[in-house]
Structure formats: structure tokens, C-alpha cells
Write a protein that holds these residues in place. Structure first.
Motif, PDB file in Angstrom:
ATOM      1  N   SER A 196      30.220  64.873  24.509  1.00  0.00           N
ATOM      2  CA  SER A 196      29.227  65.075  25.080  1.00  0.00           C
ATOM      3  C   SER A 196      27.776  64.994  24.780  1.00  0.00           C
ATOM      4  O   SER A 196      27.547  65.663  25.631  1.00  0.00           O
ATOM      5  N   VAL A 197      27.685  64.242  23.325  1.00  0.00           N
ATOM      6  CA  VAL A 197      26.325  64.174  23.509  1.00  0.00           C
ATOM      7  C   VAL A 197      26.137  62.741  22.885  1.00  0.00           C
ATOM      8  O   VAL A 197      24.884  62.524  23.346  1.00  0.00           O
ATOM      9  N   LYS A 198      27.765  62.043  23.353  1.00  0.00           N
ATOM     10  CA  LYS A 198      26.861  60.941  22.915  1.00  0.00           C
ATOM     11  C   LYS A 198      25.661  59.982  23.515  1.00  0.00           C
ATOM     12  O   LYS A 198      26.344  59.711  24.669  1.00  0.00           O
ATOM     13  N   GLY A 199      24.326  58.837  23.382  1.00  0.00           N
ATOM     14  CA  GLY A 199      23.910  58.688  24.211  1.00  0.00           C
ATOM     15  C   GLY A 199      22.634  59.484  24.375  1.00  0.00           C
ATOM     16  O   GLY A 199      21.829  59.141  25.075  1.00  0.00           O
ATOM     17  N   ARG A 200      23.099  60.866  24.004  1.00  0.00           N
ATOM     18  CA  ARG A 200      21.609  62.152  24.071  1.00  0.00           C
ATOM     19  C   ARG A 200      21.076  62.074  23.285  1.00  0.00           C
ATOM     20  O   ARG A 200      20.092  62.639  22.764  1.00  0.00           O
ATOM     21  N   PHE A 201      22.034  62.125  21.803  1.00  0.00           N
ATOM     22  CA  PHE A 201      21.534  62.623  20.554  1.00  0.00           C
ATOM     23  C   PHE A 201      21.286  61.962  19.573  1.00  0.00           C
ATOM     24  O   PHE A 201      22.550  60.603  19.668  1.00  0.00           O
ATOM     25  N   THR A 202      20.914  61.637  18.853  1.00  0.00           N
ATOM     26  CA  THR A 202      21.136  61.101  17.825  1.00  0.00           C
ATOM     27  C   THR A 202      20.768  61.414  16.360  1.00  0.00           C
ATOM     28  O   THR A 202      20.508  62.240  15.712  1.00  0.00           O
ATOM     29  N   ILE A 203      21.885  61.151  15.226  1.00  0.00           N
ATOM     30  CA  ILE A 203      21.571  61.819  14.068  1.00  0.00           C
ATOM     31  C   ILE A 203      21.157  60.370  13.160  1.00  0.00           C
ATOM     32  O   ILE A 203      21.566  60.452  12.691  1.00  0.00           O
ATOM     33  N   SER A 204      20.315  61.259  11.838  1.00  0.00           N
ATOM     34  CA  SER A 204      20.038  60.353  10.870  1.00  0.00           C
ATOM     35  C   SER A 204      19.379  61.170   9.475  1.00  0.00           C
ATOM     36  O   SER A 204      19.895  62.025   9.737  1.00  0.00           O
ATOM     37  N   ARG A 205      18.619  60.414   8.811  1.00  0.00           N
ATOM     38  CA  ARG A 205      18.745  60.717   7.447  1.00  0.00           C
ATOM     39  C   ARG A 205      17.938  60.337   7.119  1.00  0.00           C
ATOM     40  O   ARG A 205      17.100  59.377   7.016  1.00  0.00           O
ATOM     41  N   ASP A 206      16.680  61.099   5.729  1.00  0.00           N
ATOM     42  CA  ASP A 206      15.910  61.079   5.097  1.00  0.00           C
ATOM     43  C   ASP A 206      16.398  61.196   3.548  1.00  0.00           C
ATOM     44  O   ASP A 206      16.347  62.091   3.196  1.00  0.00           O
ATOM     45  N   ILE A 207      17.040  59.807   2.687  1.00  0.00           N
ATOM     46  CA  ILE A 207      17.311  59.787   1.893  1.00  0.00           C
ATOM     47  C   ILE A 207      16.219  60.583   0.639  1.00  0.00           C
ATOM     48  O   ILE A 207      16.612  60.876  -0.845  1.00  0.00           O
TER      49      ILE A 207
END
Length: 115
Positions: free
Chosen positions: A62-73
Motif C-alpha cells: 500500500s505504500v510502495k512507490g510513495r514511502f522510502t525508508i532510509s538510515r544514517d548510521i
């Protein structure tokens, strides 16, 4: 013990954007998987997105293409960039961490999408 502190929720109009942040008290390099779940009123908590220690990502359909998960280690922080928000995205969003020694949840942050 891993303490997770979310921020960035709020009220946004349909089609708008928000970025959620989850700051961890431990190095996220030592955590197997971190992610975001959400729970709308009267519904079960559901997976939104996850990111592994190897930076592999996974999204709910339902969120693919709209939401992006990322990280800053370096900041021990995981982000959820949410674009093209819809009223059905309204929920409390929870940060989640699956560490070798246990699983942890943040306190949640409210996201409301409404005109």
C-alpha cells in the motif's frame, strides 16, 4: 535495551509529505532490522517498511512507490519519507528494532492526513 524515539508526525493535507525520524540509543549497525509499523483506529498494527543491517528494504504494497525508508548510521537514525499521502495513511506510526538480544518499540507518533 534499545530506546527508540520517534519524531516528525503531524497533520498534512492529502498529497502532502512528511518525514518521520527514529533515533536509536544504540548503534543501528548492531540491530538486525529496523522498521516502521502503523496502527489506525480500530485496526491491527501493520508493517509499513523495514531496512536491514545490510540496507535491504521491504515495503507494504500500500505504500510502495510513495514511502522510502532510509538510515544514517552515524546518527543512529532511521527515516521514513512519506510522499503523496492519503487519508488512509492516517495512523500512529511506530518505530521498531529487532536486535540480537531483543525486540523494541518506540512510543509512536501520530500522522493525520486530512483536508
Amino acid at each position: 535495551q534499545v530506546r527508540l524515539v520517534e519524531s516528525g508526525g503531524g497533520l498534512v493535507q492529502p498529497g502532502g509529505s512528511l518525514r518521520l525520524s527514529c533515533a536509536a540509543s544504540e548503534s543501528i549497525n548492531s540491530i538486525n532490522v529496523m522498521g516502521w509499523y502503523r496502527q489506525a483506529p480500530g485496526k491491527q498494527r501493520e508493517l509499513v517498511a523495514t531496512i536491514s543491517s545490510g540496507a535491504s528494504t521491504n515495503y507494504a504494497g500500500s505504500v510502495k512507490g510513495r514511502f522510502t525508508i532510509s538510515r544514517d548510521i552515524f546518527k543512529n537514525t532511521v527515516y521514513l519519507q512519506m510522499n503523496s499521502l492519503k487519508p488512509e495513511d492516517t495512523a500512529v506510526y511506530y518505530c521498531y528494532a529487532a536486535a540480537p538480544w531483543g525486540n523494541y518499540w518506540g512510543q509512536g507518533t501520530q500522522v493525520t492526513v486530512s483536508s
